[in-house]
Design a protein around this motif. Structure first.
Motif, mmCIF file in Angstrom:
data_model
loop_
_atom_site.group_PDB
_atom_site.id
_atom_site.type_symbol
_atom_site.label_atom_id
_atom_site.label_comp_id
_atom_site.label_asym_id
_atom_site.label_seq_id
_atom_site.Cartn_x
_atom_site.Cartn_y
_atom_site.Cartn_z
ATOM 1 N N LEU A 106 1.460 2.075 -3.079
ATOM 2 C CA LEU A 106 0.758 2.965 -4.652
ATOM 3 C C LEU A 106 0.545 4.197 -3.511
ATOM 4 C CD1 LEU A 106 -2.390 0.037 -3.661
ATOM 5 C CD2 LEU A 106 -0.591 0.220 -5.645
ATOM 6 N N THR A 107 0.845 4.346 -3.106
ATOM 7 C CA THR A 107 0.682 6.182 -2.460
ATOM 8 C C THR A 107 2.230 6.094 -2.678
ATOM 9 O OG1 THR A 107 0.430 4.765 0.067
ATOM 10 C CG2 THR A 107 1.471 7.307 0.244
ATOM 11 N N VAL B 228 1.262 -1.297 0.073
ATOM 12 C CA VAL B 228 0.253 -0.107 0.663
ATOM 13 C C VAL B 228 0.564 1.256 0.469
ATOM 14 C CG1 VAL B 228 -1.949 1.357 1.259
ATOM 15 C CG2 VAL B 228 -1.885 -1.174 1.418
ATOM 16 N N THR C 262 -6.617 0.259 -3.417
ATOM 17 C CA THR C 262 -5.685 0.677 -2.678
ATOM 18 C C THR C 262 -6.658 -0.368 -1.133
ATOM 19 O OG1 THR C 262 -5.474 2.802 -3.204
ATOM 20 C CG2 THR C 262 -4.664 2.127 -0.843
ATOM 21 N N PRO D 231 -3.239 6.297 -3.942
ATOM 22 C CA PRO D 231 -4.634 5.938 -2.941
ATOM 23 C C PRO D 231 -6.299 7.067 -3.053
ATOM 24 C CG PRO D 231 -3.023 5.411 -1.954
ATOM 25 C CD PRO D 231 -2.409 5.613 -3.233
#
Length: 361
Positions: A294-295, A291, A307, A300
């Motif tokens: 992804l940030t 995650v 996410t 997000p």
């Protein structure tokens, strides 16, 4: 001849009687002339009423899922859910409780967070927010995005949650997430131990041994698990948490935002965490690092479904849900306030601390 004639007459009488009986029975089965046909249509209407009653709550009941403000960074919004729980835990004070009602209020304040989705996803999001503060890791994730393409990278992160930790800086990101979660778990466990000891100490006081008459309402409230009210000001900073930036200056700012939003563990407590064994692959920590990746590429904000799918760790969700159910059963069996202190210590505090401590395994 006479006998045959008598037999014939007798058989005729029997046949006539049978026809009359059959006709009477048939008449009884037919609807009466005075009964309107609409009466036969009333049965479906009576059956339809319960269906309407069952469907009504679906319109008025608040969904059990996680409510995220429109346009919010989903990582920050979920991290704020955990922050709300942690700050309420930090606000508990055994010394301030002097009545059974005071203990009930404290229990309900913590219990309202134990929706399995809300708290479990919040724990993953909070660890991910710390993992995303590692500048080397963020830089390498963005290099991978440039090489693979954004969609391909997101697909790889979802299909293999260990991929992000294999990138340069990924292990440091994993350790950063692990330290903050384990430090918080230790603090939550400390609060649980305090209330467990109070369950013995309070037996000296009359208020703690007095049987209360509010058990039915109290248990109903704990079963309802009303979600917390809108996030307080300190937690709102998580909802606007910026995407990770590789510069050291922005890392410091991001860390300060994280620290201001949550006061349960100190920097010294996090630094004191020693990871004696390697973090197990496919653990919730890997989800936190994925995650965080992804940030680093801003997902997000525009890829919330991806996410949130990575945030959902089945074992952590199950662990938190077990804590909720055990808390409800424990409180249902209590008769005196000091017993409820044990329930608060053992389940909404102690069990959650254990759930968090298992993220590295």
């Amino acid at each position: 001849m006479q006998r045959k004639w008598l037999a014939f007459v007798f058989a005729g009488l029997l046949a006539g009687t049978g026809l009359m009986i059959h006709a009477d029975a048939a008449a009884q089965q037919r609807p009466k002339a005075g009964a309107p046909k609409a009466a036969a249509k009333k049965a479906p209407a009576r059956k339809a009423a319960p269906k309407a009653t069952k469907a009504a709550p679906k319109v008025t009941t608040v969904p059990a899922g996680i409510l995220i403000p429109p346009g919010a960074n989903t990582l920050g919004a979920h991290a704020a859910l955990y922050a709300a729980y942690a700050n309420d835990v930090n606000g508990l004070s055994v010394g301030s409780i002097t009545t059974g009602r005071g203990l009930t209020v404290s229990t309900e304040r913590i219990a309202r967070h134990l929706n399995s989705d809300r708290l479990a996803l919040g724990i993953i999001a909070y660890g991910a927010a710390w993992a995303a503060s590692e500048p080397e890791f963020v830089t390498e994730v963005r290099k991978a995005e440039a090489t693979m393409g954004r969609d391909a990278l997101i697909a790889r992160l979802r299909s293999d949650i260990t991929f992000a930790r294999s990138l340069p800086g990924g292990e440091q990101a994993a350790q950063s997430a692990a330290r903050v979660v384990l430090a918080d778990a230790a603090r939550i466990q400390t609060q649980g131990d305090a209330f467990k000891q109070a369950a013995y100490d309070w037996q000296r006081f009359a208020w703690a041994k007095a049987s209360t008459a509010d058990s039915k309402a109290r248990n109903a409230a704990l079963r309802a698990l009303v979600p917390p009210p809108p996030l307080a000001a300190p937690s709102v900073t998580f909802s606007t948490l910026p995407d990770a930036n590789p510069t050291s200056q922005s890392r410091q700012v991001r860390t300060q935002v994280l620290q201001r939003g949550l006061n349960i563990s100190t920097p010294a407590a996090r630094e004191a965490i020693v990871l004696t064994d390697p973090i197990r692959p496919y653990s919730p920590i890997d989800r936190m690092v994925a995650v965080a990746a992804l940030t680093a590429i801003g997902a997000p904000s525009d890829r919330k479904e991806d996410t949130e799918a990575l945030m959902r760790d089945p074992r952590l969700v199950s662990c938190v849900n077990s804590s909720r159910l055990n808390m409800q059963m424990c409180n249902a069996a209590t008769k005196q306030p000091y017993e409820r202190s044990f329930c608060l210590a053992e389940h909404p505090l102690g069990e959650i601390a254990k759930c968090m401590a298992k993220v590295v395994r």
